[in-house]
Motif scaffolding. Sequence first.
Motif, PDB file in Angstrom:
ATOM      1  N   THR A 210       0.834  -1.196   0.000  1.00  0.00           N
ATOM      2  CA  THR A 210       0.000   0.000   0.000  1.00  0.00           C
ATOM      3  C   THR A 210       0.869   1.246   0.000  1.00  0.00           C
ATOM      4  O   THR A 210       2.031   1.218   0.426  1.00  0.00           O
ATOM      5  N   GLY A 211       0.298   2.330  -0.496  1.00  0.00           N
ATOM      6  CA  GLY A 211       1.021   3.594  -0.543  1.00  0.00           C
ATOM      7  C   GLY A 211       0.065   4.761  -0.618  1.00  0.00           C
ATOM      8  O   GLY A 211      -1.152   4.583  -0.719  1.00  0.00           O
ATOM      9  N   ARG A 212       0.621   5.967  -0.562  1.00  0.00           N
ATOM     10  CA  ARG A 212      -0.162   7.189  -0.680  1.00  0.00           C
ATOM     11  C   ARG A 212      -0.021   7.731  -2.094  1.00  0.00           C
ATOM     12  O   ARG A 212       1.092   7.811  -2.630  1.00  0.00           O
ATOM     13  N   GLU A 213      -1.139   8.106  -2.669  1.00  0.00           N
ATOM     14  CA  GLU A 213      -1.143   8.554  -4.057  1.00  0.00           C
ATOM     15  C   GLU A 213      -0.204   9.744  -4.266  1.00  0.00           C
ATOM     16  O   GLU A 213       0.062  10.520  -3.362  1.00  0.00           O
ATOM     17  N   GLY A 214       0.261   9.859  -5.515  1.00  0.00           N
ATOM     18  CA  GLY A 214       1.059  11.016  -5.888  1.00  0.00           C
ATOM     19  C   GLY A 214       2.517  10.895  -5.492  1.00  0.00           C
ATOM     20  O   GLY A 214       3.118   9.821  -5.539  1.00  0.00           O
ATOM     21  N   GLU A 215       3.099  12.009  -5.089  1.00  0.00           N
ATOM     22  CA  GLU A 215       4.522  12.061  -4.779  1.00  0.00           C
ATOM     23  C   GLU A 215       4.954  11.101  -3.676  1.00  0.00           C
ATOM     24  O   GLU A 215       6.023  10.493  -3.765  1.00  0.00           O
ATOM     25  N   PRO A 216       4.133  10.926  -2.596  1.00  0.00           N
ATOM     26  CA  PRO A 216       4.579   9.987  -1.554  1.00  0.00           C
ATOM     27  C   PRO A 216       4.848   8.581  -2.088  1.00  0.00           C
ATOM     28  O   PRO A 216       5.810   7.931  -1.662  1.00  0.00           O
ATOM     29  N   ALA A 217       4.001   8.090  -3.009  1.00  0.00           N
ATOM     30  CA  ALA A 217       4.220   6.749  -3.560  1.00  0.00           C
ATOM     31  C   ALA A 217       5.514   6.694  -4.358  1.00  0.00           C
ATOM     32  O   ALA A 217       6.203   5.669  -4.378  1.00  0.00           O
ATOM     33  N   LYS A 218       5.840   7.793  -5.019  1.00  0.00           N
ATOM     34  CA  LYS A 218       7.103   7.838  -5.770  1.00  0.00           C
ATOM     35  C   LYS A 218       8.292   7.921  -4.821  1.00  0.00           C
ATOM     36  O   LYS A 218       9.306   7.247  -5.017  1.00  0.00           O
ATOM     37  N   GLU A 219       8.161   8.757  -3.780  1.00  0.00           N
ATOM     38  CA  GLU A 219       9.262   8.926  -2.835  1.00  0.00           C
ATOM     39  C   GLU A 219       9.565   7.640  -2.081  1.00  0.00           C
ATOM     40  O   GLU A 219      10.737   7.335  -1.803  1.00  0.00           O
ATOM     41  N   GLN A 220       8.530   6.888  -1.752  1.00  0.00           N
ATOM     42  CA  GLN A 220       8.724   5.618  -1.056  1.00  0.00           C
ATOM     43  C   GLN A 220       9.195   4.524  -2.012  1.00  0.00           C
ATOM     44  O   GLN A 220       9.471   3.408  -1.595  1.00  0.00           O
ATOM     45  N   LYS A 240      -1.095  -7.349  -5.160  1.00  0.00           N
ATOM     46  CA  LYS A 240      -1.969  -6.196  -5.361  1.00  0.00           C
ATOM     47  C   LYS A 240      -1.312  -4.950  -4.777  1.00  0.00           C
ATOM     48  O   LYS A 240      -0.733  -4.988  -3.686  1.00  0.00           O
ATOM     49  N   LEU A 241      -1.385  -3.858  -5.521  1.00  0.00           N
ATOM     50  CA  LEU A 241      -0.971  -2.544  -5.028  1.00  0.00           C
ATOM     51  C   LEU A 241      -2.224  -1.715  -4.797  1.00  0.00           C
ATOM     52  O   LEU A 241      -3.097  -1.635  -5.655  1.00  0.00           O
ATOM     53  N   MET A 242      -2.321  -1.074  -3.623  1.00  0.00           N
ATOM     54  CA  MET A 242      -3.444  -0.195  -3.317  1.00  0.00           C
ATOM     55  C   MET A 242      -2.897   1.144  -2.872  1.00  0.00           C
ATOM     56  O   MET A 242      -2.097   1.224  -1.927  1.00  0.00           O
ATOM     57  N   LEU A 243      -3.304   2.207  -3.568  1.00  0.00           N
ATOM     58  CA  LEU A 243      -2.888   3.564  -3.242  1.00  0.00           C
ATOM     59  C   LEU A 243      -4.089   4.326  -2.687  1.00  0.00           C
ATOM     60  O   LEU A 243      -5.189   4.256  -3.239  1.00  0.00           O
ATOM     61  N   TYR A 244      -3.855   5.078  -1.611  1.00  0.00           N
ATOM     62  CA  TYR A 244      -4.923   5.826  -0.957  1.00  0.00           C
ATOM     63  C   TYR A 244      -4.626   7.322  -1.039  1.00  0.00           C
ATOM     64  O   TYR A 244      -3.467   7.744  -0.978  1.00  0.00           O
ATOM     65  N   ASN A 245      -5.684   8.101  -1.151  1.00  0.00           N
ATOM     66  CA  ASN A 245      -5.502   9.554  -1.290  1.00  0.00           C
ATOM     67  C   ASN A 245      -5.885  10.328  -0.039  1.00  0.00           C
ATOM     68  O   ASN A 245      -5.893  11.551  -0.056  1.00  0.00           O
ATOM     69  N   ASP A 246      -6.202   9.629   1.033  1.00  0.00           N
ATOM     70  CA  ASP A 246      -6.664  10.324   2.231  1.00  0.00           C
ATOM     71  C   ASP A 246      -6.036   9.752   3.497  1.00  0.00           C
ATOM     72  O   ASP A 246      -6.660   9.716   4.549  1.00  0.00           O
ATOM     73  N   GLU A 247      -4.795   9.301   3.403  1.00  0.00           N
ATOM     74  CA  GLU A 247      -4.117   8.715   4.551  1.00  0.00           C
ATOM     75  C   GLU A 247      -2.749   9.359   4.757  1.00  0.00           C
ATOM     76  O   GLU A 247      -2.183   9.975   3.845  1.00  0.00           O
ATOM     77  N   THR A 248      -2.216   9.195   5.971  1.00  0.00           N
ATOM     78  CA  THR A 248      -0.864   9.622   6.283  1.00  0.00           C
ATOM     79  C   THR A 248       0.040   8.393   6.363  1.00  0.00           C
ATOM     80  O   THR A 248      -0.431   7.252   6.302  1.00  0.00           O
ATOM     81  N   HIS A 249       1.315   8.624   6.518  1.00  0.00           N
ATOM     82  CA  HIS A 249       2.264   7.511   6.609  1.00  0.00           C
ATOM     83  C   HIS A 249       1.893   6.583   7.766  1.00  0.00           C
ATOM     84  O   HIS A 249       1.956   5.352   7.632  1.00  0.00           O
ATOM     85  N   ASN A 250       1.470   7.159   8.897  1.00  0.00           N
ATOM     86  CA  ASN A 250       1.117   6.328  10.053  1.00  0.00           C
ATOM     87  C   ASN A 250      -0.258   5.696   9.935  1.00  0.00           C
ATOM     88  O   ASN A 250      -0.458   4.549  10.341  1.00  0.00           O
ATOM     89  N   SER A 251      -1.230   6.418   9.379  1.00  0.00           N
ATOM     90  CA  SER A 251      -2.586   5.868   9.308  1.00  0.00           C
ATOM     91  C   SER A 251      -2.716   4.763   8.274  1.00  0.00           C
ATOM     92  O   SER A 251      -3.724   4.052   8.241  1.00  0.00           O
TER      93      SER A 251
END
Length: 503
Positions: A210-220, A240-251
């Motif tokens: 799992t990752g955060r959409e946008g730049e965070p997914a690229k940075e990670q 499966k890869l799941m990207l979320y647009n409303d989460e933080t690194h901890n959540s």
Amino acid sequence: MKKTFTQIVTLLVCLISSAFAQVKPLNIIRDSIYSNTLKEKRSIEIVLPVGYSDTTAAKYDVIYITDGEWNTQIVANIERFLEIQFIPANIMVSLPNTMLQGQNMRGRDLTPTRTGGDPQSGGAANYIAFIKTELMPYINKKYHTTGMNTYHGGSLGGLFGMYTLMKEPRLFQSYLLADPSFWWDKDYLPKLVRDSIGKIDLNNTTLLVTGREGEPAKEQRVIVMDSIIRQAAPAGFHYKLMLYNDETHNSMIFRTVYDGLKLTYHGYNKPGLNFYPMNGVLLKDKPLKMHFLGDFVKELHYTTDGSEPTMASPRIEGNEFTLLNTKQLNLKELTYRPGYEQQVSANFTIGSTLPAGSQIKNFTPGGWNYTYYEGSWNSLPDFKKLKPLKKGWADKDFDLGKLPKQQNFACVFNGQLEIKQTGYYIFGLRSDGVSTMYINNQLILNQQTVGIQSYVLPLQKGFYSMKVEYLAKQNKPALDILYAPENSDGGIIPLELRYGDAK
């Protein structure tokens, strides 16, 4: 309000599921083990399934959780919630990090290489060895485990999980990686995965990243890793890869546990396979729709040639399947986690329409006749050899709960059923005891366990003799006599179609 055939079966599924709906507070067992590999004492926290007992033979999969000082409560509570409908109960083993002189040593244990930024990093190989050779044997010896394991880790824990997958791919059967730090040491892990993934056994292994959409997914470096995996992942590897647009690194932990365990047990169906008709008679070249109930049928595959269904077999899409000249239908709900498959068969004969008769003189609509017996039987007795204690008219006012006894009794219902239109009719029995149904003296349903049995017959317009036998043993008496005309939901057989002698 009258319940349809589908509503009654669905209600039964809901009642079964509701038994799991009371999520009890966690009982965290705090333990420790000395590691010769790590040269230190390691704290561990264990959460056992509700009802776990050393005296029973039941075995459980195990979820291993890193960063236990943060994650024990989170993972365990989400797992308990998912048990209601989506997954089987698991043992959970959580690993709090070691603290040395006030420093959290997760950077030592969870990283695969040593870097200048952290001189204590690079201990992942030792941590894998500790889990494999010391921790897992300890848990497997002390508790009833299946040997099937799930890993959860976030951030550096996600990095460690992917490293473990490459180095010891069979250590866990499922890997849940929350916003993993694949950037570590100049993309060390993406390079390792590119070189290794095509060479290791990943059959029946599940991986959620799992990752955060946008730049965070690229940075990670989640996007880079996704591209590598998709290009080289072997068959039988459930990724499966799941990207979320409303989460933080901890959540990300919460979403990863929830979605990851559902993916791990993809295809698992706690209520069981519920469908109708289960057996019966079909007419040559005349189709009939079979109905499946429940929202969790994901990987239901079938064959009609007597062979066992596999992932390569046709899959049933939606909640209906058309039977056409089908004699044997083998159904198998396949799962990503081996051992939780469910398999059933439906058998049909290709025959002819059962002929109808005429209304019996003096029979009127509104109910059937019944006879009542008492006795401690394990199975339905021979009623011809018994004298009924009570006779009556089972009309709109009849209630099993108002009979003289509520346990250890039997009822036999006799009469006629009026069929208004020629076609297929699906009959069903749902009871909390033992019940049988005869149509024109032909036994079509023999229900021996709690649940629903169903049978299809092609019938003519007219009248048919009916007999239903019911034995109430220890449970509260309950009996539903069901039918569903072709292309109809049906329900409890209407009283206006039931004929008997009301005198």
